[in-house]
Scaffold this motif. Structure first.
Motif, PDB file in Angstrom:
ATOM      1  N   GLY A 197       0.898  -1.245   0.065  1.00 55.02           N
ATOM      2  CA  GLY A 197       0.097   0.143  -0.054  1.00 55.02           C
ATOM      3  C   GLY A 197       0.931   1.229   0.020  1.00 55.02           C
ATOM      4  O   GLY A 197       1.998   1.252   0.355  1.00 55.02           O
ATOM      5  N   SER A 198       0.217   2.389  -0.296  1.00 58.66           N
ATOM      6  CA  SER A 198       0.929   3.749  -0.536  1.00 58.66           C
ATOM      7  C   SER A 198       2.174   3.752  -1.451  1.00 58.66           C
ATOM      8  O   SER A 198       3.182   4.282  -1.072  1.00 58.66           O
ATOM      9  CB  SER A 198       1.400   4.182   0.922  1.00 58.66           C
ATOM     10  N   GLY A 199       2.127   2.699  -2.350  1.00 57.01           N
ATOM     11  CA  GLY A 199       3.173   2.801  -3.302  1.00 57.01           C
ATOM     12  C   GLY A 199       4.359   2.020  -2.817  1.00 57.01           C
ATOM     13  O   GLY A 199       5.565   2.144  -3.526  1.00 57.01           O
ATOM     14  N   LEU A 200       4.181   1.094  -1.698  1.00 58.60           N
ATOM     15  CA  LEU A 200       5.279   0.568  -1.123  1.00 58.60           C
ATOM     16  C   LEU A 200       5.260  -1.125  -1.463  1.00 58.60           C
ATOM     17  O   LEU A 200       4.251  -1.726  -1.355  1.00 58.60           O
ATOM     18  CB  LEU A 200       5.352   0.804   0.237  1.00 58.60           C
ATOM     19  N   TYR A 201       6.533  -1.639  -1.978  1.00 57.65           N
ATOM     20  CA  TYR A 201       6.636  -2.896  -2.310  1.00 57.65           C
ATOM     21  C   TYR A 201       7.783  -3.425  -1.692  1.00 57.65           C
ATOM     22  O   TYR A 201       8.923  -3.073  -1.470  1.00 57.65           O
ATOM     23  CB  TYR A 201       6.636  -3.039  -3.912  1.00 57.65           C
ATOM     24  N   GLN A 202       7.524  -4.905  -1.150  1.00 60.37           N
ATOM     25  CA  GLN A 202       8.769  -5.497  -0.373  1.00 60.37           C
ATOM     26  C   GLN A 202       8.877  -6.883  -0.825  1.00 60.37           C
ATOM     27  O   GLN A 202       8.036  -7.535  -1.158  1.00 60.37           O
ATOM     28  CB  GLN A 202       8.314  -5.432   0.944  1.00 60.37           C
ATOM     29  N   ALA A 203      10.201  -7.313  -0.754  1.00 56.19           N
ATOM     30  CA  ALA A 203      10.566  -8.597  -0.969  1.00 56.19           C
ATOM     31  C   ALA A 203      10.583  -9.343   0.111  1.00 56.19           C
ATOM     32  O   ALA A 203      10.565  -8.782   1.291  1.00 56.19           O
ATOM     33  CB  ALA A 203      12.082  -8.626  -1.541  1.00 56.19           C
ATOM     34  N   PRO A 204      10.118 -10.814   0.056  1.00 56.84           N
ATOM     35  CA  PRO A 204      10.333 -11.619   1.166  1.00 56.84           C
ATOM     36  C   PRO A 204      11.723 -11.347   2.222  1.00 56.84           C
ATOM     37  O   PRO A 204      12.663 -11.058   1.472  1.00 56.84           O
ATOM     38  CB  PRO A 204      10.281 -12.931   0.772  1.00 56.84           C
ATOM     39  N   ALA A 205      11.649 -11.399   3.298  1.00 59.82           N
ATOM     40  CA  ALA A 205      12.918 -11.115   4.151  1.00 59.82           C
ATOM     41  C   ALA A 205      14.195 -12.156   3.955  1.00 59.82           C
ATOM     42  O   ALA A 205      15.109 -11.749   4.308  1.00 59.82           O
ATOM     43  CB  ALA A 205      12.398 -11.552   5.458  1.00 59.82           C
ATOM     44  N   ASP A 206      13.710 -13.419   3.248  1.00 58.99           N
ATOM     45  CA  ASP A 206      14.869 -14.328   2.812  1.00 58.99           C
ATOM     46  C   ASP A 206      15.498 -14.194   1.732  1.00 58.99           C
ATOM     47  O   ASP A 206      16.464 -14.825   1.148  1.00 58.99           O
ATOM     48  CB  ASP A 206      14.324 -15.861   3.253  1.00 58.99           C
ATOM     49  N   PHE A 207      14.987 -12.971   0.936  1.00 53.73           N
ATOM     50  CA  PHE A 207      15.715 -12.669  -0.515  1.00 53.73           C
ATOM     51  C   PHE A 207      16.931 -11.777  -0.161  1.00 53.73           C
ATOM     52  O   PHE A 207      16.871 -10.804   0.443  1.00 53.73           O
ATOM     53  CB  PHE A 207      14.511 -12.122  -1.317  1.00 53.73           C
ATOM     54  N   ALA A 208      18.140 -12.600  -0.376  1.00 51.66           N
ATOM     55  CA  ALA A 208      19.367 -11.837   0.008  1.00 51.66           C
ATOM     56  C   ALA A 208      19.902 -11.050  -0.967  1.00 51.66           C
ATOM     57  O   ALA A 208      19.885 -11.347  -2.113  1.00 51.66           O
ATOM     58  CB  ALA A 208      20.350 -13.302   0.180  1.00 51.66           C
ATOM     59  N   VAL A 209      20.405  -9.842  -0.539  1.00 50.62           N
ATOM     60  CA  VAL A 209      21.018  -8.934  -1.268  1.00 50.62           C
ATOM     61  C   VAL A 209      22.752  -9.217  -1.122  1.00 50.62           C
ATOM     62  O   VAL A 209      23.125  -8.837   0.027  1.00 50.62           O
ATOM     63  CB  VAL A 209      20.640  -7.682  -1.338  1.00 50.62           C
ATOM     64  N   LYS A 210      23.601  -9.569  -2.084  1.00 54.24           N
ATOM     65  CA  LYS A 210      24.874 -10.067  -1.926  1.00 54.24           C
ATOM     66  C   LYS A 210      25.916  -9.109  -2.806  1.00 54.24           C
ATOM     67  O   LYS A 210      25.327  -8.566  -3.744  1.00 54.24           O
ATOM     68  CB  LYS A 210      24.973 -11.362  -2.279  1.00 54.24           C
ATOM     69  N   VAL A 211      27.069  -8.713  -2.133  1.00 51.85           N
ATOM     70  CA  VAL A 211      27.943  -8.044  -2.773  1.00 51.85           C
ATOM     71  C   VAL A 211      28.372  -8.704  -4.037  1.00 51.85           C
ATOM     72  O   VAL A 211      28.730  -9.751  -4.023  1.00 51.85           O
ATOM     73  CB  VAL A 211      29.062  -7.849  -1.894  1.00 51.85           C
ATOM     74  N   GLY A 212      28.411  -7.716  -5.184  1.00 57.58           N
ATOM     75  CA  GLY A 212      28.667  -8.392  -6.589  1.00 57.58           C
ATOM     76  C   GLY A 212      27.779  -9.002  -7.177  1.00 57.58           C
ATOM     77  O   GLY A 212      27.985  -9.139  -8.455  1.00 57.58           O
ATOM     78  N   GLY A 213      26.555  -9.193  -6.643  1.00 63.68           N
ATOM     79  CA  GLY A 213      25.544  -9.456  -7.487  1.00 63.68           C
ATOM     80  C   GLY A 213      24.664  -8.673  -8.243  1.00 63.68           C
ATOM     81  O   GLY A 213      24.689  -7.543  -8.107  1.00 63.68           O
ATOM     82  N   VAL A 214      24.022  -9.251  -9.516  1.00 66.69           N
ATOM     83  CA  VAL A 214      23.452  -8.383 -10.426  1.00 66.69           C
ATOM     84  C   VAL A 214      21.956  -8.427  -9.982  1.00 66.69           C
ATOM     85  O   VAL A 214      21.609  -9.728 -10.154  1.00 66.69           O
ATOM     86  CB  VAL A 214      23.863  -8.424 -11.931  1.00 66.69           C
ATOM     87  N   TYR A 215      21.112  -7.460 -10.143  1.00 64.87           N
ATOM     88  CA  TYR A 215      19.605  -7.759  -9.702  1.00 64.87           C
ATOM     89  C   TYR A 215      18.883  -6.881 -10.694  1.00 64.87           C
ATOM     90  O   TYR A 215      19.495  -5.744 -10.970  1.00 64.87           O
ATOM     91  CB  TYR A 215      19.362  -7.101  -8.337  1.00 64.87           C
ATOM     92  N   SER A 216      17.848  -7.411 -11.136  1.00 64.20           N
ATOM     93  CA  SER A 216      16.990  -6.785 -12.106  1.00 64.20           C
ATOM     94  C   SER A 216      15.324  -6.742 -11.602  1.00 64.20           C
ATOM     95  O   SER A 216      15.238  -7.399 -10.836  1.00 64.20           O
ATOM     96  CB  SER A 216      16.933  -7.438 -13.555  1.00 64.20           C
ATOM     97  N   LEU A 217      14.845  -5.584 -12.283  1.00 64.08           N
ATOM     98  CA  LEU A 217      13.447  -5.402 -11.815  1.00 64.08           C
ATOM     99  C   LEU A 217      12.460  -5.290 -12.950  1.00 64.08           C
ATOM    100  O   LEU A 217      12.999  -4.562 -13.925  1.00 64.08           O
ATOM    101  CB  LEU A 217      13.659  -4.051 -11.080  1.00 64.08           C
ATOM    102  N   ASN A 218      11.478  -5.813 -12.996  1.00 63.82           N
ATOM    103  CA  ASN A 218      10.533  -5.995 -13.942  1.00 63.82           C
ATOM    104  C   ASN A 218       9.201  -5.920 -13.832  1.00 63.82           C
ATOM    105  O   ASN A 218       8.712  -6.402 -12.767  1.00 63.82           O
ATOM    106  CB  ASN A 218      10.901  -7.282 -15.059  1.00 63.82           C
ATOM    107  N   PHE A 219       8.379  -5.060 -14.380  1.00 62.22           N
ATOM    108  CA  PHE A 219       7.101  -5.180 -14.438  1.00 62.22           C
ATOM    109  C   PHE A 219       6.217  -4.388 -15.258  1.00 62.22           C
ATOM    110  O   PHE A 219       6.983  -3.779 -16.310  1.00 62.22           O
ATOM    111  CB  PHE A 219       6.580  -4.435 -12.995  1.00 62.22           C
ATOM    112  N   ASP A 220       4.958  -4.641 -15.680  1.00 64.53           N
ATOM    113  CA  ASP A 220       4.295  -3.816 -16.636  1.00 64.53           C
ATOM    114  C   ASP A 220       3.546  -2.953 -16.279  1.00 64.53           C
ATOM    115  O   ASP A 220       2.766  -2.912 -15.035  1.00 64.53           O
ATOM    116  CB  ASP A 220       3.321  -4.904 -17.456  1.00 64.53           C
ATOM    117  N   TYR A 221       3.360  -1.620 -16.887  1.00 64.62           N
ATOM    118  CA  TYR A 221       2.565  -0.485 -16.441  1.00 64.62           C
ATOM    119  C   TYR A 221       1.947   0.151 -17.680  1.00 64.62           C
ATOM    120  O   TYR A 221       2.916   0.604 -18.599  1.00 64.62           O
ATOM    121  CB  TYR A 221       3.230   0.614 -15.680  1.00 64.62           C
ATOM    122  N   HIS A 222       0.548   0.034 -17.737  1.00 71.02           N
ATOM    123  CA  HIS A 222      -0.072   0.547 -18.968  1.00 71.02           C
ATOM    124  C   HIS A 222       0.294   0.063 -20.398  1.00 71.02           C
ATOM    125  O   HIS A 222       0.543   0.707 -21.282  1.00 71.02           O
ATOM    126  CB  HIS A 222       0.086   1.851 -18.938  1.00 71.02           C
TER     127      HIS A 222
END
Length: 280
Positions: free
Chosen positions: A85-110
């Motif tokens: 809500g209020s434009g906030l999105y959250q990943a599951p707590a066990d999704f790890a962000v690690k040094v050197g990793g490449v991360y991508s974001l994808n979604f459809d809008y209009h």
């Protein structure tokens, strides 16, 4: 740590320059993404609608976008972010962000595919400060009080903190300072005024590519314990930060790495030191 970025790193009004360039007002605002990926911190992304540039644009309000199906992909797994809500999105707590990793974001809008990617930088190395305690003279400017300070309340000796770190690859860094006291005491005591806004408990230096930053004692507005967070940045954040110089007389589309959108999706990393400000 995430709140330092959201509150302090950048406050930008994302506007379209479409009508400035061709006289046509934007009828299909783009999504504006705000996402900072930090190792050890649960991923949160904020998304709102672009605010078109118009003569009365100051009256426009930020409109959050909810209910999107946002896919976040890392080196080892993919997840769908949860709309809070209020434009906030959250990943599951066990999704790890690690040094050197490449991360991508994808979604459809209009009907358009929105995407972005980033790499997580390493933590600052050999981060040190030459002092853990500095002093400032308490100043009282209330009527009838005279503590012998110079006019304007800037009495006391000047002393600074020198921060140093290793930077063999000429990366970007920014330092952020925050008071940690539950009830911080202002260094300069002003006359009672219920309309006066207290100084911010946080302040920052500009992004640099060097290995040294100085924090002057006069930058501190409160006594007590402070943390000094050194952030290692990707260049995309720095480009957006430097865009702050735009005005309504110099309007331009802000730089972004969001395909078919605006905003920022970037990795950062940080280390923290502590300093105490005491009365002289």
């Amino acid at each position: 740590m995430l709140r330092y970025i959201s509150i302090f790193f950048i406050s930008i009004l994302f506007v379209s320059c479409a009508e400035f360039e061709n006289g046509v007002q934007e009828t299909d605002p783009k999504p504006v993404v705000e996402g900072y990926l930090i190792p050890g911190v649960q991923v949160t992304i904020r998304i709102h609608k672009e605010i078109p540039y118009t003569a009365d644009s100051t009256a426009n309000k930020e409109v959050p976008i909810d209910g999107l199906a946002i896919k976040l992909t890392g080196p080892n797994s993919s997840v769908t972010l949860i709309s809070k809500g209020s434009g906030l999105y959250q990943a599951p707590a066990d999704f790890a962000v690690k040094v050197g990793g490449v991360y991508s974001l994808n979604f459809d809008y209009h009907g358009k595919a929105i995407s972005a990617s980033t790499k997580i930088p390493s933590k600052p190395v050999q981060y040190t400060a030459d002092k853990t305690i500095i002093s400032r003279q308490a100043v009282n400017l209330t009527p009838g009080f005279n503590n012998g300070t110079r006019p304007g309340g800037f009495g006391g000796s000047e002393n600074s903190i020198t921060l140093t770190w290793s930077n063999p690859d000429n990366d970007y860094f920014i330092s952020v300072v925050e008071n940690l006291e539950a009830n911080p005491v202002e260094i300069i005591k002003f006359p009672v005024d219920t309309t006066r806004v207290r100084p911010n408990i946080r302040f920052r230096n500009e992004p640099i590519q060097g290995t040294v930053a100085e924090i002057r004692s006069q930058s501190f507005q409160y006594f007590g314990h402070h943390r000094i967070v050194l952030f290692k940045l990707n260049p995309d954040y720095v480009a957006l930060y430097q865009r702050n110089g735009n005005t309504t007389q110099n309007i331009s589309t802000p730089p972004t790495t969001i395909n078919n959108g605006l905003g920022i999706f970037t990795g950062v990393n940080a280390d923290t030191l502590f300093v105490r400000v005491i009365p002289e």
